[in-house]
Design a protein around this motif. Structure first.
Motif, short mmCIF file in Angstrom:
data_model
loop_
_atom_site.label_atom_id
_atom_site.label_comp_id
_atom_site.label_asym_id
_atom_site.label_seq_id
_atom_site.Cartn_x
_atom_site.Cartn_y
_atom_site.Cartn_z
N ARG A 153 4.42 -16.66 -4.42
CA ARG A 153 5.38 -15.58 -4.24
C ARG A 153 4.99 -14.42 -5.14
O ARG A 153 4.35 -14.59 -6.18
CB ARG A 153 6.80 -16.05 -4.55
CG ARG A 153 7.35 -17.03 -3.52
CD ARG A 153 8.88 -17.04 -3.52
NE ARG A 153 9.42 -17.37 -4.85
CZ ARG A 153 9.76 -18.57 -5.24
NH1 ARG A 153 9.61 -19.60 -4.41
NH2 ARG A 153 10.25 -18.79 -6.44
N ALA A 154 5.42 -13.22 -4.76
CA ALA A 154 5.09 -12.03 -5.54
C ALA A 154 5.49 -12.22 -7.00
O ALA A 154 6.60 -12.66 -7.30
CB ALA A 154 5.79 -10.81 -4.95
N GLY A 155 4.56 -11.94 -7.92
CA GLY A 155 4.81 -12.05 -9.35
C GLY A 155 4.48 -13.39 -9.95
O GLY A 155 4.39 -13.52 -11.18
N SER A 212 -4.15 -13.80 2.69
CA SER A 212 -3.12 -12.80 2.98
C SER A 212 -2.52 -12.31 1.67
O SER A 212 -2.57 -13.00 0.65
CB SER A 212 -2.02 -13.37 3.89
OG SER A 212 -1.35 -14.45 3.25
N GLY A 213 -1.93 -11.11 1.70
CA GLY A 213 -1.34 -10.53 0.51
C GLY A 213 -2.40 -10.01 -0.46
O GLY A 213 -3.60 -10.02 -0.18
N GLU A 214 -1.94 -9.55 -1.61
CA GLU A 214 -2.82 -8.97 -2.62
C GLU A 214 -2.69 -9.76 -3.92
O GLU A 214 -1.59 -10.07 -4.36
CB GLU A 214 -2.44 -7.51 -2.87
CG GLU A 214 -3.41 -6.76 -3.78
CD GLU A 214 -3.04 -5.31 -3.96
OE1 GLU A 214 -3.85 -4.44 -3.61
OE2 GLU A 214 -1.92 -5.04 -4.45
N GLU A 266 -4.06 -10.29 -8.13
CA GLU A 266 -4.55 -9.57 -9.31
C GLU A 266 -5.26 -10.57 -10.23
O GLU A 266 -4.75 -11.66 -10.51
CB GLU A 266 -3.38 -8.93 -10.05
CG GLU A 266 -3.77 -8.29 -11.39
CD GLU A 266 -2.55 -7.84 -12.18
OE1 GLU A 266 -2.71 -7.63 -13.40
OE2 GLU A 266 -1.45 -7.74 -11.60
N ALA A 312 -0.05 -13.06 -8.04
CA ALA A 312 0.26 -12.45 -6.74
C ALA A 312 0.96 -11.12 -6.95
O ALA A 312 2.02 -11.07 -7.57
CB ALA A 312 1.14 -13.38 -5.92
N ARG A 313 0.37 -10.04 -6.46
CA ARG A 313 1.02 -8.74 -6.48
C ARG A 313 2.07 -8.64 -5.39
O ARG A 313 3.08 -7.95 -5.55
CB ARG A 313 -0.02 -7.64 -6.31
CG ARG A 313 -1.00 -7.53 -7.46
CD ARG A 313 -0.39 -6.87 -8.66
NE ARG A 313 -0.10 -5.47 -8.41
CZ ARG A 313 0.38 -4.61 -9.30
NH1 ARG A 313 0.65 -5.04 -10.52
NH2 ARG A 313 0.60 -3.36 -9.00
N SER A 314 1.81 -9.28 -4.27
CA SER A 314 2.77 -9.45 -3.18
C SER A 314 2.72 -10.92 -2.80
O SER A 314 1.92 -11.68 -3.36
CB SER A 314 2.38 -8.57 -1.98
OG SER A 314 1.09 -8.93 -1.51
N ASP A 315 3.58 -11.35 -1.90
CA ASP A 315 3.45 -12.72 -1.42
C ASP A 315 2.01 -12.90 -0.93
O ASP A 315 1.50 -12.08 -0.16
CB ASP A 315 4.43 -12.99 -0.28
CG ASP A 315 5.88 -13.05 -0.78
OD1 ASP A 315 6.10 -13.07 -2.00
OD2 ASP A 315 6.78 -13.07 0.08
N ALA A 316 1.35 -13.97 -1.37
CA ALA A 316 -0.09 -14.09 -1.11
C ALA A 316 -0.46 -15.54 -0.82
O ALA A 316 0.23 -16.48 -1.21
CB ALA A 316 -0.88 -13.59 -2.32
#
Length: 314
Positions: free
Chosen positions: A198-200, A218-220, A222, A246-250
């Motif tokens: 999940r994001a974060g 999928s997603g971005e 870091e 995860a910067r977004s859901d990934a």
């Protein structure tokens, strides 16, 4: 999956993360009914641990009446690993196996001294339309197992260890990582996992193996302040502890293992530590000395002509 022609992947842009050795951006190739993106082998990196071939299949949507049709073709010296996010593939092989693979499940087919298989969309799905999205990879066998008896094992989704919590879900496909071990029997030390964040949220990748990579689905994500979009193979340098955020859901695949016990030759669908063994497999397929696939005997993929020379890795 048979080795279909595909353009070489391209290196990624310059990046600041010293922990990353190579960024590979696969080129998309339309194979008619679906699209593939080949990350391995490439000019930048030929293998990661035992992984010698790595294709993203799709995401694709088949029209009514159409589907995936990979005709019977041979393999030696490797295990094929099919893992789906969406859709369904009907697997048939020369051992008599006939089994659909669905998302979260695993088909682990060991070619050893020689096997033939086909991968198709089932007829009933062609009447309703279907999708395809997943990863097809080849794992080179260690020297002691290259000529082993061919085998096929199917693992239901529930048999894969799953690590949940803190915004992450890690489904361990094969090998050992993050304190968990898969029931899949492998030929050499390795790991392969499907990771959803999940994001974060974040997940570590410890330096337990010399060769490690992730493939972004999928997603971005870091890594050390650098951002990476979907469709890239990030190969890490040995020895560094990596944290992927995860910067977004990934979603991404973790893969790697110990270096192979010597170089490997790869030609078409054949992998071996010996070039003469590749030549023998070519002659055997051309002379129809491989076993046929029950229920799929009328078609086959012919030996590529003119044959290019085998490629040696590393």
């Amino acid at each position: 999956m048979s080795w279909n022609p595909a353009d070489d992947p391209q290196p990624g842009d310059k990046h600041a993360c010293d922990a990353i050795e190579t960024v590979i951006v696969p080129r998309a190739r339309d194979l008619g009914s679906f699209e593939v993106r080949r990350a391995l082998p490439s000019a930048q990196r030929q293998m990661v641990g035992p992984f010698i071939f790595f294709d993203q299949m799709g995401p694709s949507e088949f029209l009514l009446g159409s589907g995936m049709d990979v005709r019977p073709h041979p393999h030696i010296g490797l295990s094929t690993v099919t893992y789906l996010f969406d859709g369904e593939i009907m697997h048939r092989d020369s051992l008599g196996t006939e089994l659909p693979i669905r998302p979260g499940e695993l088909n682990w087919m060991t070619a050893g001294r020689g096997i033939v298989h086909s991968e198709r969309t089932a007829q009933e799905l062609r009447t309703t339309g279907s999708k395809l999205f997943g990863i097809q990879s080849w794992v080179a066998l260690s020297g002691k197992d290259e000529e082993t008896t061919p085998g096929f094992v199917h693992y239901e989704a529930g048999r894969m260890p799953v690590l949940d919590g803190d915004g992450k879900t890690v489904r361990l496909i094969a090998g050992s990582i993050l304190g968990a071990s898969s029931p899949v029997k492998t030929s050499s030390p390795m790991f392969y996992a499907d990771v959803v964040l999940r994001a974060g949220s974040m997940v570590p990748l410890d330096p337990d193996y010399d060769e490690r990579a992730i493939y972004t689905v999928s997603g971005e994500v870091e890594i050390s302040g650098d951002m990476f979009p979907p469709g890239q193979l990030l190969v890490f340098r040995p020895g560094d502890r990596i944290t992927i955020r995860a910067r977004s859901d990934a979603r991404f695949m973790m893969l790697g293992g110990e270096p192979m016990d010597g170089p490997r030759f790869i030609w078409w669908n054949f992998v071996s530590s010996r070039e003469d063994r590749i030549e023998q497999a070519k002659a055997d397929w051309k002379a129809a000395r491989f076993d046929t696939v029950p229920g799929d005997e009328t078609e086959f993929i012919p030996l590529p002509e003119p044959p290019p020379p085998p490629v040696r890795y590393p």
